[in-house]
Scaffold this motif. Sequence first.
Motif, PDB file in Angstrom:
ATOM      1  N   PHE A  10      -4.445  19.763  -0.101  1.00  0.00           N
ATOM      2  CA  PHE A  10      -5.429  20.729  -0.604  1.00  0.00           C
ATOM      3  C   PHE A  10      -6.414  20.070  -1.581  1.00  0.00           C
ATOM      4  CE2 PHE A  10      -3.716  24.382   1.467  1.00  0.00           C
ATOM      5  CZ  PHE A  10      -2.342  24.158   1.549  1.00  0.00           C
ATOM      6  N   LYS A  46      -3.114   7.822   1.071  1.00  0.00           N
ATOM      7  CA  LYS A  46      -4.196   8.762   0.724  1.00  0.00           C
ATOM      8  C   LYS A  46      -4.343   8.803  -0.788  1.00  0.00           C
ATOM      9  CE  LYS A  46      -4.337  13.008   2.701  1.00  0.00           C
ATOM     10  NZ  LYS A  46      -3.848  14.293   3.305  1.00  0.00           N
ATOM     11  N   GLU A  71       5.401  18.487  -3.436  1.00  0.00           N
ATOM     12  CA  GLU A  71       5.900  17.836  -2.218  1.00  0.00           C
ATOM     13  C   GLU A  71       5.980  16.354  -2.537  1.00  0.00           C
ATOM     14  OE1 GLU A  71       3.324  17.486   1.210  1.00  0.00           O
ATOM     15  OE2 GLU A  71       5.064  17.344   2.531  1.00  0.00           O
ATOM     16  N   ASP A  94      -2.870  21.212  13.664  1.00  0.00           N
ATOM     17  CA  ASP A  94      -2.916  19.746  13.791  1.00  0.00           C
ATOM     18  C   ASP A  94      -1.508  19.172  13.662  1.00  0.00           C
ATOM     19  OD1 ASP A  94      -3.804  18.893  10.387  1.00  0.00           O
ATOM     20  OD2 ASP A  94      -3.433  20.873  11.190  1.00  0.00           O
ATOM     21  N   TRP A  95      -0.579  20.003  13.229  1.00  0.00           N
ATOM     22  CA  TRP A  95       0.825  19.598  13.072  1.00  0.00           C
ATOM     23  C   TRP A  95       1.728  20.186  14.150  1.00  0.00           C
ATOM     24  CZ3 TRP A  95       2.179  15.832   9.776  1.00  0.00           C
ATOM     25  CH2 TRP A  95       1.261  15.528   8.748  1.00  0.00           C
ATOM     26  N   THR A 114      -9.357  25.780  10.822  1.00  0.00           N
ATOM     27  CA  THR A 114     -10.740  26.250  10.747  1.00  0.00           C
ATOM     28  C   THR A 114     -11.640  25.101  11.189  1.00  0.00           C
ATOM     29  OG1 THR A 114     -10.202  27.713   8.909  1.00  0.00           O
ATOM     30  CG2 THR A 114     -12.534  27.118   9.191  1.00  0.00           C
ATOM     31  N   ILE A 117     -14.752  21.984   9.128  1.00  0.00           N
ATOM     32  CA  ILE A 117     -14.623  21.660   7.700  1.00  0.00           C
ATOM     33  C   ILE A 117     -13.352  20.850   7.480  1.00  0.00           C
ATOM     34  CG2 ILE A 117     -13.484  23.859   7.205  1.00  0.00           C
ATOM     35  CD1 ILE A 117     -15.864  22.054   4.782  1.00  0.00           C
TER      36      ILE A 117
HETATM   37  N1  C2G Z   1      -6.392  23.181   7.332  1.00  0.00           N
HETATM   38  C1  C2G Z   1      -6.983  24.151   8.145  1.00  0.00           C
HETATM   39  N2  C2G Z   1      -8.291  24.034   8.469  1.00  0.00           N
HETATM   40  C2  C2G Z   1      -9.033  23.004   8.004  1.00  0.00           C
HETATM   41  C3  C2G Z   1      -8.446  22.029   7.169  1.00  0.00           C
HETATM   42  C4  C2G Z   1      -7.107  22.139   6.838  1.00  0.00           C
HETATM   43  O1  C2G Z   1      -6.324  25.106   8.585  1.00  0.00           O
HETATM   44  N3  C2G Z   1     -10.353  22.935   8.360  1.00  0.00           N
HETATM   45  C5  C2G Z   1      -4.960  23.318   7.023  1.00  0.00           C
HETATM   46  C6  C2G Z   1      -4.134  22.126   7.528  1.00  0.00           C
HETATM   47  O2  C2G Z   1      -3.818  22.289   8.906  1.00  0.00           O
HETATM   48  C7  C2G Z   1      -2.899  22.214   6.629  1.00  0.00           C
HETATM   49  C8  C2G Z   1      -3.476  22.795   5.310  1.00  0.00           C
HETATM   50  O3  C2G Z   1      -4.769  23.341   5.628  1.00  0.00           O
HETATM   51  O4  C2G Z   1      -1.959  23.158   7.180  1.00  0.00           O
HETATM   52  C9  C2G Z   1      -3.630  21.733   4.242  1.00  0.00           C
HETATM   53  O5  C2G Z   1      -4.430  20.698   4.773  1.00  0.00           O
HETATM   54  P1  C2G Z   1      -4.304  19.226   4.101  1.00  0.00           P
HETATM   55  O6  C2G Z   1      -4.462  19.341   2.639  1.00  0.00           O
HETATM   56  O7  C2G Z   1      -5.183  18.301   4.888  1.00  0.00           O
HETATM   57  O8  C2G Z   1      -2.762  18.915   4.388  1.00  0.00           O
HETATM   58  P2  C2G Z   1      -2.155  17.642   5.145  1.00  0.00           P
HETATM   59  O9  C2G Z   1      -2.838  16.426   4.655  1.00  0.00           O
HETATM   60  O10 C2G Z   1      -2.179  17.987   6.585  1.00  0.00           O
HETATM   61  O11 C2G Z   1      -0.668  17.571   4.550  1.00  0.00           O
HETATM   62  O12 C2G Z   1       4.071  17.549   4.870  1.00  0.00           O
HETATM   63  C10 C2G Z   1       2.867  18.044   5.425  1.00  0.00           C
HETATM   64  C11 C2G Z   1       1.661  17.474   4.701  1.00  0.00           C
HETATM   65  O13 C2G Z   1       1.763  17.651   3.293  1.00  0.00           O
HETATM   66  C12 C2G Z   1       0.398  18.167   5.227  1.00  0.00           C
END
Ligand code: C2G
Length: 129
Positions: A10, A46, A71, A94-95, A114, A117
């Motif tokens: 986030f 990251k 986490e 994406d997961w 979404t 973005i």
């Molecule tokens: N997300 C979304 N739409 C976007 C960007 C992000 O729905 N345009 C969602 C991602 O799919 C995720 C959440 O927002 O479910 C948080 O996104 P990130 O901060 O990018 O999380 P990530 O790096 O995927 O870390 O153990 C799992 C990891 O911690 C996930």
Amino acid sequence: MRRVITYGTFDLLHYGHIRLLQRCKEQGDYLVVALSTDEFNAGKGKESFFSYTDRKNMLEAIRYVDLVIPEETWDQKEADVDRFHIDTFVMGDDWTGEFDFLKGRCEVVYLPRTPEISTTRIKNDLASQ
Ligand code: C2G
């Protein structure tokens, strides 16, 4: 009370994150967000723009979020689901499939991301201005 959990970094909080959190909360009554620590992110190669503390404060200000926990490792999810009596685990699609091992403990839901973005796009667009 139906309890929901989701995980993420986030960073540079944006409307895609908010829409995800909003839809997470629609799955239940209480939403736990497991927020990647700076150390955990370093392990993923990251580096977030905002610190864990700042990202946590922002998430806690969102009406859909009830609790933010750190986490710290990839493999804390089963313990988190048990500890917080989670009914539904939610992640963006994406997961998809990555967390199906939790299905014995709780419902697993993958929601459409979404489009258009992302934190990476924000960084790249700003850098190219
Ligand atoms: N997300 C979304 N739409 C976007 C960007 C992000 O729905 N345009 C969602 C991602 O799919 C995720 C959440 O927002 O479910 C948080 O996104 P990130 O901060 O990018 O999380 P990530 O790096 O995927 O870390 O153990 C799992 C990891 O911690 C996930």
